[in-house]
Design an enzyme around this catalytic site. Structure first.
Site, mmCIF file in Angstrom:
data_model
loop_
_atom_site.group_PDB
_atom_site.id
_atom_site.type_symbol
_atom_site.label_atom_id
_atom_site.label_comp_id
_atom_site.label_asym_id
_atom_site.label_seq_id
_atom_site.Cartn_x
_atom_site.Cartn_y
_atom_site.Cartn_z
ATOM 1 C CG ASP B 51 -0.267 -0.184 2.516
ATOM 2 O OD1 ASP B 51 0.976 -0.256 2.536
ATOM 3 O OD2 ASP B 51 -0.968 -0.264 3.536
ATOM 4 N NE ARG B 281 -4.667 0.881 3.049
ATOM 5 C CZ ARG B 281 -4.957 -0.325 2.603
ATOM 6 N NH1 ARG B 281 -4.465 -1.383 3.215
ATOM 7 N NH2 ARG B 281 -5.733 -0.474 1.546
ATOM 8 C CE1 TYR B 289 2.508 -4.671 7.171
ATOM 9 C CE2 TYR B 289 2.401 -2.289 7.426
ATOM 10 C CZ TYR B 289 2.438 -3.413 6.623
ATOM 11 O OH TYR B 289 2.409 -3.278 5.259
#
Lengths: 671, 671
Positions: B51, B281, B289
């Site tokens: 991403d 995002r 993560y």
């Protein structure tokens, strides 16, 4: 073409799919209004036609998320060069002027042909709705029943639509391009964007309903069907004005020339041969507006059928001498006679509306036509949509005519003056009274920039523009005050944010993620009203308490915010609250703010896109928003914006009763 | 799916249609190379996966005209917040750092999921070529004949392609998403951009050649088929490196949380429970993560089949306590083990190439994988295209491995260090030697920014990078000097424009129309080499004479410019000359310049898009290009750029013999 639904009832029927009609449809697509849009032409526009895009138009496009497409593809015009005969009669560059004055907008004037602009609208409609333009469809009759304006369930308009056969539709199309047909050869297609090629091919496909007649019942009809408007003729409204004998030709060519400023916008006045305006365009094209006759009235008429591109070029060559100009490729050409006319009325019973060329025609050289036309329906669209949805009172529809007819009149007046200055012969000296003073031309040109940019628009007082004055004094004399106790906002809180004008844009930073935004980028055209809370210095306990109190008031169950929003809908569905504070970003957390300023939604969490700060960004400098907006950085204020970004009301953080009164003048309660 | 042409000879066959393969195909589409691209998966990626988009990647996208699409849709990350246990072991925000250092690029790091990026490539391929991705197509065998590298007519590679049946292709697809299949419910589609919905539907359609086997002859094959690369295995090349026991989970969720920095990029080190990286995002999503195991080696293996999103979330909750985090909507999730490996060789005989994950794998947290992979084929694509077209000597293909294997090695080294710093437990105090110093973490993070942005890339000396040094000293030890008398440019002419690095961007103004441009916007990826003439102060007669002399030299029939350009092609087809001068714009006319700097073309006229000036703009300030590029504003210099924007050679305006020698090292004569 998608066949229309069996149920022939629609909220809105739009007649004409040029820029004005498509702008109206775009509002409907964003507000979820059941809409049809029909056009008698078999295909869309592919080249030629209108081309100038003004600052305000680009701001509007950006609020619909396709401003960047126009901005990227268009030719940007930065400088205007004025060319006049010197004392020896030799053509010289006399002045250079910025095309768009500094600080007016985050956009400048650009040029892109109408076909691309229609493409952006069509793509946007496809992305946001099921609305498609039905081409080759001609209205045959229209009737309006006498109903209560407040009857939301009524469909008082009956329109009969004729679905044209291929033979009927295609000639109508080629008529649009007839002047240019002899130059639309193989080169023509090479200039097309790829996505339009398909359009040409599909144009040849038959409408499955071709040859049939259909009856449609509509709540509202918007006539955007051009200078020869069928809708206007059915309503019997007149076009008032006059026309001159000045004839101008237009050439869209790739010029082969030694004229130094061919990629600048130029106004060229020759000594005795007339004037040329140079408009550099996308794809190496340049548009030339070329004067073909040099007297205002009484000249023997040109046989207009005899006008050819070669003849127009010869005029240009004469005017631009000693420079040489030729072309191999001509994209489009036309000729027109200058006239200025405005429609007597813009609406019938606030059920049938007229917009664009249907109510104002004038000369194209100031690049106003398409812009003002789209801005007509940008003004009208959200009003019709919010009334159709039961969010706003139908009385707001009266403000369409009061607001836009005045703009049309201003445009006609400006064009009248500008056209004559442009078409006249330059004065040889100050004693030459018949000649045009080039100093006056330049001054008029510069003064007009605020107007021609579209940023100068200042709507008069009404139920949705809370400022001092008599609502009947502006526009057409209609009373648009709504009720007797008209509210007036506190204009004194800022000298930059002006009630009646569009909200200017400066950079602010998102509190939650530090991203810089031009504030206008947050003000999407989605049909929502907005309350902009300039929260001031919320690190100051007293100011923080004021802001908190405002949050409490907005959250109460009797507040207009709660009452206009359906119980099951997110609280920002009808009116969105946006905040800009002036404290240092890194010393403030989102949780310092009342929930009214960053609502929590189940399953989604907190809203991180409502609170902004006037602070330094990492890469884009400091927006100085409070300074630029001229708002007190300690105490702040509240600004209410209409769905079209125009400032409606202003007040102090405590003026919540006044704000409530303002909103209750037109916002309907659902709870 | 379009059936492949009956003639099964192609210039380039690309195996794998992920970002690396699509980047290679994009070069081919812009250079007009006959290309096929196949992928065994039945559809493209729709969500999840890589991403992060780094600055240099955005510059590359912009050079292909779709940078703005990524820039608009992506989430912009401006600030990184470091969270660590304080002396009481309580999680605190210890630092705020700019995500991208100022002045590095006109872009900053942004985040957008791989599916959208693939969409931009696919749209771009469609717009510029007939290349379409053939999905559900699997290579079965590959052989390479032994031919002369210079035999342009030979197709030495034979590949057998298996066209999969629907049953074979679709399971391959769902395997890609298998980890996330249980969360890809109705919400999944709501997150899709509309244009991908069609992709899903079409995926179900049968390939008309399904089940059949086909033989393709190719000049070049590029294997971009991922970490388990089939092409690499056929060539028998090894992946060298190691892996750890650290296991990490990845969740793409809409978080419901009171953690204050959820919309910032965060590195969170808990006292004893491991680390979390927060990557905000697009579409309200946040990627986490999350470390699942806390020792590097020797820990009892997790049963990876037992990993669930709920288990990963629990780890995150433990690490982020006392803050709460939950979700209702999960878009995608996965788990991975950290390892770092690099391919032993990147090419077989400069006919079959490997790129992307096929030659380097590492941990995803620095957001490097997709970027470095695309930059591999951005480096390779134009070289293959220009060799295939007979413009460049095949020996330049050796520089792919010499340039990119070094980058892969640097990446592995960086990732090794960064991963361990990130996965380790924070040191409790300076005596805690097993713990990780948070100061060291922060320093490493900041130092890495030049590298991770992609801007730090500095290619070593070779026939296409004219700088001092031994070409065999870099990368893989290959001699890439081309011939013995290697040319070296004059690096002393600027401290900012560095031979071997990409050309930086500053604002310049078009001389002909006054429009400001970031200089990189002019440097489109179209396969052309470029000569940038910093013409200096051309109002000075002496300097003007120098510039004129350069124009004369370039125009001579024996100049490399004439010799490499086919007689019938425009003079800027192979090498484009662009000029930036430093005199005041309004005191200069285009006609002051030699025709070499603004060529005349019959029927089209003068070229108005070649000459730029370092001057004040009307609305965007002064670019100070000469100052920022550190080029002498009086005397200027010449800079040669490769088609991928990397600086190849620099010299004074008189160094035309040296420049000619440089170009003749790889540019083939056609005249």
């Amino acid at each position: 073409m998608v066949p229309p639904p069996a149920d022939s009832h629609v909220d809105v029927l739009i007649v004409g799919a040029g820029p004005a009609g498509l702008m109206a449809a775009t509002w409907m697509s964003r507000c979820g209004i059941k809409t049809r849009i029909v056009d008698k032409r078999g295909t869309k526009i592919f080249n030629g036609q209108a081309d100038g895009l003004q600052c305000r138009t680009l701001e509007i496009f950006d609020s619909f998320d396709f401003g960047h497409r126009a901005w990227r593809e268009a030719n940007h015009m930065l400088e205007v060069c004025l060319w006049n005969p010197d004392e020896q009669g030799v053509l010289r560059r006399s002045d250079r002027v910025a095309d768009t004055p500094s600080g007016l907008s985050r956009f400048t004037e650009v040029v892109l042909h109408q076909g691309r602009i229609e493409r952006f609208f069509l793509d946007s409609l496809k992305e946001h709705s099921d609305i498609t333009v039905e081409r080759g469809v001609l209205p045959e009759s229209i009737t309006l029943d006498d109903v209560d304006a407040y009857d939301r369930k009524a469909y008082p308009i009956t329109v009969k639509l004729q679905h044209l056969t291929e033979e009927e539709a295609i000639p109508a199309e080629s008529k649009v391009h007839s002047n240019g047909s002899d130059v639309q050869n193989g080169l023509f297609r090479s200039n097309l964007a790829k996505d339009d090629t398909e359009g040409i091919i599909n144009a040849a496909k038959k409408n499955p309903r071709a040859g049939s007649l259909e009856t449609v019942k509509a709540k509202y009809v918007i006539g955007c069907d051009g200078a020869h408007s069928w809708v206007r003729r059915q309503l019997g409204f007149a076009m008032e004005g006059e026309q001159t004998d000045y004839i101008w030709g237009v050439l869209d060519i790739i010029p082969v020339t030694d004229f130094p400023d061919i990629r600048m916008r130029c106004a060229i006045h020759s000594e005795n041969s007339g004037s040329v305006m140079v408009i550099p365009r996308e794809n190496k094209l340049v548009r030339l507006y070329i004067q073909l006759t040099t007297t205002e009235k009484g000249e023997a008429q040109y046989d207009r059928s005899q006008i050819t591109p070669e003849m127009i070029l010869k005029s240009a060559q004469k005017i631009m001498a000693p420079y040489k100009i030729e072309y191999t490729y001509c994209d489009w050409w036309t000729a027109y006679q200058i006239g200025q006319r405005v429609g007597s009325k813009f609406s019938k019973n606030e059920r049938i509306f007229l917009a664009g060329d249907a109510v104002h025609t004038h000369s194209p050289k100031a690049g106003q036509g398409m812009n003002v036309s789209m801005q007509d329906t940008y003004n009208l669209g959200w009003k019709v949509a919010l009334v159709a949805k039961g969010i706003c009172d139908p009385s707001i529809l009266k403000t369409y005519q009061s607001e836009r007819r005045k703009i049309a009149q201003d445009l006609i007046d400006f064009d009248h003056k500008f056209s004559r200055l442009f078409s006249g012969r330059p004065a040889k000296n100050i004693l030459d009274e018949e000649g045009i003073s080039m100093t006056e031309f330049k001054d008029t040109f510069k003064k007009a920039q605020l107007f021609t940019s579209g940023i100068g628009v200042d709507y008069g007082t009404s139920m949705i523009v809370a400022k001092e004055g008599d609502s009947t004094a502006q526009g057409d004399g209609t009373n648009v005050s709504g009720k007797k106790t008209q509210v007036a906002g506190k204009q004194s809180l800022s000298s930059v944010i002006k009630i009646g004008t569009r909200m200017p844009s400066f950079q602010v930073i998102n509190q939650a993620d530090a991203r810089p935004w031009q504030f206008q980028e947050i003000l999407k055209s989605d049909g929502r009203w907005r309350i902009i809370v300039f929260a001031g210095n919320i690190k100051d306990p007293q100011q923080s308490a004021r802001v908190h109190a405002l949050g409490e008031t907005l959250s109460q169950s009797e507040s207009f915010l709660r009452r206009c929003t359906p119980a099951e809908a997110p609280i920002d569905s009808i009116v969105e609250v946006l905040t800009i504070h002036s404290a240092p970003r890194q010393e403030v957390e989102l949780s310092d703010f009342h929930e009214a300023f960053h609502p929590f939604q189940k399953g989604i969490g907190w809203d991180y896109w409502k609170i902004y700060v006037d602070d330094m960004s990492y890469h884009e400098g400091h927006g100085q928003a409070y300074k630029n907006y001229d708002v007190d950085p300690e105490k702040g204020c509240i600004v209410v914006l209409r769905p079209d970004m125009y400032v409606s009301w202003m007040g102090d953080l405590e003026d919540t009763v006044d704000m409530q009164n303002f909103f209750e003048g037109f916002l309907l309660s659902v709870n």
